[in-house]
Scaffold this motif. Structure first.
Motif, PDB file in Angstrom:
ATOM      1  N   SER A  73       0.824  -1.212   0.000  1.00  0.00           N
ATOM      2  CA  SER A  73       0.000   0.000   0.000  1.00  0.00           C
ATOM      3  C   SER A  73       0.858   1.262   0.000  1.00  0.00           C
ATOM      4  CB  SER A  73      -0.945   0.002   1.203  1.00  0.00           C
ATOM      5  OG  SER A  73      -1.873  -1.067   1.120  1.00  0.00           O
ATOM      6  N   VAL A  74       1.930   1.262   0.788  1.00  0.00           N
ATOM      7  CA  VAL A  74       2.826   2.420   0.804  1.00  0.00           C
ATOM      8  C   VAL A  74       3.555   2.542  -0.539  1.00  0.00           C
ATOM      9  CG1 VAL A  74       4.875   3.444   1.878  1.00  0.00           C
ATOM     10  CG2 VAL A  74       3.116   2.383   3.301  1.00  0.00           C
ATOM     11  N   TYR A  75       3.951   1.415  -1.106  1.00  0.00           N
ATOM     12  CA  TYR A  75       4.585   1.436  -2.430  1.00  0.00           C
ATOM     13  C   TYR A  75       3.649   2.032  -3.471  1.00  0.00           C
ATOM     14  CZ  TYR A  75       6.266  -0.299  -6.927  1.00  0.00           C
ATOM     15  OH  TYR A  75       6.663  -0.391  -8.245  1.00  0.00           O
ATOM     16  N   GLN A  76       2.359   1.721  -3.367  1.00  0.00           N
ATOM     17  CA  GLN A  76       1.375   2.290  -4.289  1.00  0.00           C
ATOM     18  C   GLN A  76       1.402   3.818  -4.232  1.00  0.00           C
ATOM     19  OE1 GLN A  76      -2.890   2.492  -3.258  1.00  0.00           O
ATOM     20  NE2 GLN A  76      -3.257   1.137  -5.012  1.00  0.00           N
ATOM     21  N   ILE A  77       1.467   4.372  -3.019  1.00  0.00           N
ATOM     22  CA  ILE A  77       1.526   5.827  -2.856  1.00  0.00           C
ATOM     23  C   ILE A  77       2.829   6.384  -3.430  1.00  0.00           C
ATOM     24  CG2 ILE A  77       1.586   7.702  -1.163  1.00  0.00           C
ATOM     25  CD1 ILE A  77      -0.165   5.943   0.662  1.00  0.00           C
ATOM     26  N   CYS A  78       3.936   5.703  -3.155  1.00  0.00           N
ATOM     27  CA  CYS A  78       5.232   6.153  -3.671  1.00  0.00           C
ATOM     28  C   CYS A  78       5.246   6.163  -5.193  1.00  0.00           C
ATOM     29  CB  CYS A  78       6.344   5.242  -3.160  1.00  0.00           C
ATOM     30  SG  CYS A  78       6.693   5.411  -1.411  1.00  0.00           S
ATOM     31  N   LYS A  79       4.706   5.123  -5.789  1.00  0.00           N
ATOM     32  CA  LYS A  79       4.687   5.024  -7.245  1.00  0.00           C
ATOM     33  C   LYS A  79       3.849   6.146  -7.855  1.00  0.00           C
ATOM     34  CE  LYS A  79       3.968   1.670 -10.965  1.00  0.00           C
ATOM     35  NZ  LYS A  79       3.556   0.286 -11.308  1.00  0.00           N
ATOM     36  N   ALA A  80       2.699   6.433  -7.235  1.00  0.00           N
ATOM     37  CA  ALA A  80       1.829   7.487  -7.749  1.00  0.00           C
ATOM     38  C   ALA A  80       2.467   8.862  -7.619  1.00  0.00           C
ATOM     39  CB  ALA A  80       0.492   7.454  -7.006  1.00  0.00           C
ATOM     40  N   ASN A  81       3.310   9.049  -6.595  1.00  0.00           N
ATOM     41  CA  ASN A  81       3.934  10.355  -6.343  1.00  0.00           C
ATOM     42  C   ASN A  81       5.396  10.404  -6.802  1.00  0.00           C
ATOM     43  OD1 ASN A  81       2.016  12.164  -4.499  1.00  0.00           O
ATOM     44  ND2 ASN A  81       1.726  10.020  -3.911  1.00  0.00           N
ATOM     45  N   GLU A  82       5.859   9.327  -7.458  1.00  0.00           N
ATOM     46  CA  GLU A  82       7.225   9.241  -7.996  1.00  0.00           C
ATOM     47  C   GLU A  82       8.270   9.510  -6.909  1.00  0.00           C
ATOM     48  OE1 GLU A  82       7.244  11.934 -11.322  1.00  0.00           O
ATOM     49  OE2 GLU A  82       6.316  10.439 -12.641  1.00  0.00           O
ATOM     50  N   ILE A  83       8.073   8.814  -5.770  1.00  0.00           N
ATOM     51  CA  ILE A  83       8.986   8.919  -4.630  1.00  0.00           C
ATOM     52  C   ILE A  83       9.710   7.589  -4.470  1.00  0.00           C
ATOM     53  CG2 ILE A  83       9.128   9.252  -2.121  1.00  0.00           C
ATOM     54  CD1 ILE A  83       8.418  11.771  -3.570  1.00  0.00           C
ATOM     55  N   PRO A  84      11.039   7.611  -4.283  1.00  0.00           N
ATOM     56  CA  PRO A  84      11.767   6.355  -4.054  1.00  0.00           C
ATOM     57  C   PRO A  84      11.216   5.612  -2.839  1.00  0.00           C
ATOM     58  CG  PRO A  84      13.310   8.125  -4.513  1.00  0.00           C
ATOM     59  CD  PRO A  84      11.961   8.765  -4.367  1.00  0.00           C
ATOM     60  N   PHE A  85      11.120   4.282  -2.969  1.00  0.00           N
ATOM     61  CA  PHE A  85      10.522   3.449  -1.936  1.00  0.00           C
ATOM     62  C   PHE A  85      11.546   2.444  -1.423  1.00  0.00           C
ATOM     63  CE2 PHE A  85       8.341  -0.605  -0.905  1.00  0.00           C
ATOM     64  CZ  PHE A  85       7.639  -0.180   0.217  1.00  0.00           C
ATOM     65  N   LYS A  86      11.615   2.306  -0.087  1.00  0.00           N
ATOM     66  CA  LYS A  86      12.554   1.383   0.527  1.00  0.00           C
ATOM     67  C   LYS A  86      11.864   0.582   1.629  1.00  0.00           C
ATOM     68  CE  LYS A  86      16.168   2.818  -1.833  1.00  0.00           C
ATOM     69  NZ  LYS A  86      16.878   1.921  -2.778  1.00  0.00           N
ATOM     70  N   ILE A  87      12.445  -0.593   1.927  1.00  0.00           N
ATOM     71  CA  ILE A  87      11.974  -1.431   3.035  1.00  0.00           C
ATOM     72  C   ILE A  87      13.171  -1.761   3.905  1.00  0.00           C
ATOM     73  CG2 ILE A  87      10.850  -3.585   3.722  1.00  0.00           C
ATOM     74  CD1 ILE A  87       9.729  -3.762   0.841  1.00  0.00           C
ATOM     75  N   CYS A  88      13.013  -1.546   5.200  1.00  0.00           N
ATOM     76  CA  CYS A  88      14.023  -1.978   6.163  1.00  0.00           C
ATOM     77  C   CYS A  88      13.334  -2.967   7.103  1.00  0.00           C
ATOM     78  CB  CYS A  88      14.596  -0.790   6.932  1.00  0.00           C
ATOM     79  SG  CYS A  88      15.926  -1.242   8.064  1.00  0.00           S
ATOM     80  N   TRP A  89      13.493  -4.255   6.802  1.00  0.00           N
ATOM     81  CA  TRP A  89      12.847  -5.336   7.553  1.00  0.00           C
ATOM     82  C   TRP A  89      13.955  -6.234   8.082  1.00  0.00           C
ATOM     83  CZ3 TRP A  89       7.675  -7.968   5.969  1.00  0.00           C
ATOM     84  CH2 TRP A  89       7.434  -9.095   6.746  1.00  0.00           C
ATOM     85  N   THR A  90      14.256  -6.087   9.350  1.00  0.00           N
ATOM     86  CA  THR A  90      15.384  -6.814   9.942  1.00  0.00           C
ATOM     87  C   THR A  90      14.979  -7.781  11.043  1.00  0.00           C
ATOM     88  OG1 THR A  90      15.759  -5.012  11.520  1.00  0.00           O
ATOM     89  CG2 THR A  90      16.987  -4.932   9.442  1.00  0.00           C
ATOM     90  N   GLN A  91      13.783  -7.605  11.615  1.00  0.00           N
ATOM     91  CA  GLN A  91      13.347  -8.410  12.748  1.00  0.00           C
ATOM     92  C   GLN A  91      12.028  -9.109  12.446  1.00  0.00           C
ATOM     93  OE1 GLN A  91      14.945  -8.845  15.627  1.00  0.00           O
ATOM     94  NE2 GLN A  91      16.627  -7.422  15.265  1.00  0.00           N
ATOM     95  N   PRO A  92      11.819 -10.332  12.836  1.00  0.00           N
ATOM     96  CA  PRO A  92      12.786 -11.231  13.481  1.00  0.00           C
ATOM     97  C   PRO A  92      13.666 -11.966  12.483  1.00  0.00           C
ATOM     98  CG  PRO A  92      10.650 -12.286  13.402  1.00  0.00           C
ATOM     99  CD  PRO A  92      10.468 -10.920  12.788  1.00  0.00           C
TER     100      PRO A  92
END
Length: 337
Positions: A73-92
């Motif tokens: 869902s957040v990626y959808q917003i980023c794509k529509a607004n042409e904003i770079p999208f990142k994920i930081c998923w480290t846990q667990p």
């Protein structure tokens, strides 16, 4: 169902209460989150403007379906607004162990996170109920932060389901992810174990009421109630199986090791993925095999002929089968017992 839960169920029918509950919950969670950030008057930073979905040990973010639907869902917003999208998923566990970047280079290491506020802004957007009205308000909040000049890195902690609403979820999911080699190999092995033919999937989510799974509930059943509930579920699964003129295997996905054992011992046509059963919000063991089982359940359900969610009033319909049905366009049938 307790009196408190009955009252909450009634109140959640009203927009004003759902928004009140959302604000109260996320105000508290944002306060918790901000203890991990550093207040600063420095408005300059070397990072480019980008949005980051974070999943770590700061606070409970939800199960696998909550996390993945929030990410997409957040990626959808980023794509529509042409904003770079990142994920930081480290846990667990690191997300890339199971899902690798596909068309989007989303991976961000912890060392690249800016913990200074400003130029970083933080949004906690945990949805309490499935409400399109709530989602629209959150989207506006995120887009306001995107336009803010001081916001160079926007950190979002969310389980929102915007990408479910317009049918873009499977496309966006595949833009972001592809199964890792480890997951692909495990999927192939499980499909062979099922038998290679058509199968249906049944999911039963107990939310800890059998006392064998740590979750948000403290509403435990008595021993007599447990036996009676499992018997009713077994009967419901038998009825589903009897609806098929040609015998099929049933993939059982559940958050209860007790019920998994009971169903497999009782019904010869049941198949369940082996492994521990844990909620990823409450697990601290990075080597647990419960994580692989979660991803296997998701993708195996998506390959089933049909998917059934079976639940009593004390249980819940899980979000994982719903996500699986969207990924491959499979029919999802809900059965209340």
């Amino acid at each position: 169902m307790s009196i408190k839960l009955r009252i909450l169920k009634i109140l959640r029918q009203f927009h004003w209460f759902r928004w009140y509950e959302y604000n109260l919950l996320n105000k508290h969670k944002r306060k918790e989150l901000m203890t991990h950030y550093h207040s600063t008057d420095n408005g300059t930073h070397s990072f480019c403007k980008e949005i980051v979905c974070l999943f770590g040990k700061h606070f409970e973010t939800g199960g696998l379906a909550d996390r993945l639907r929030g990410i997409v869902s957040v990626y959808q917003i980023c794509k529509a607004n042409e904003i770079p999208f990142k994920i930081c998923w480290t846990q667990p566990f690191p997300l890339e162990r199971f899902l690798e970047p596909n068309k989007v280079l989303w991976k961000m290491d912890g060392k690249d996170i800016c913990w200074d506020v400003p130029p970083t802004e933080v949004i906690s957007a945990e949805i309490t109920e499935e409400s399109a009205w709530q989602e629209r308000k959150i989207r506006r909040e995120i887009e306001e932060c995107i336009r803010a000049r001081h916001c160079q890195q926007l950190h979002i902690y969310t389980n929102m389901r915007l990408a479910y609403e317009d049918g873009t979820f499977p496309t966006l999911f595949r833009e972001l992810f592809k199964p890792s080699i480890e997951l692909e190999d495990a999927l192939s092995s499980e499909l062979q174990n099922i038998g290679g033919g058509e199968y249906i999937a049944v999911q039963c989510r107990f939310v800890g009421i059998l006392g064998d799974f740590k979750d948000i509930t403290s509403d435990l059943l008595s021993e007599g109630e447990k036996t009676e509930l499992m018997g009713r579920l077994i009967s419901a699964i038998e009825e589903i199986h009897n609806d098929y003129p040609v015998p099929v295997k049933i993939l059982l996905c559940t958050d209860s090791p007790t019920f998994r054992s009971k169903a497999c011992d009782t019904l010869s046509y049941i198949y369940a993925v082996r492994g521990d059963i844990e909620h990823i919000d409450y697990s601290a063991n990075p080597e647990s095999n419960a994580y692989m089982k979660l991803f296997l359940d998701l993708f195996l359900m998506s390959k089933a002929k049909k998917i059934y969610r079976v639940a009593s009033e004390r249980m819940r319909f899980s979000g994982l089968p719903y996500m699986a049905s969207l990924l491959e366009g499979k029919q999802l049938i809900d059965i209340k017992i």
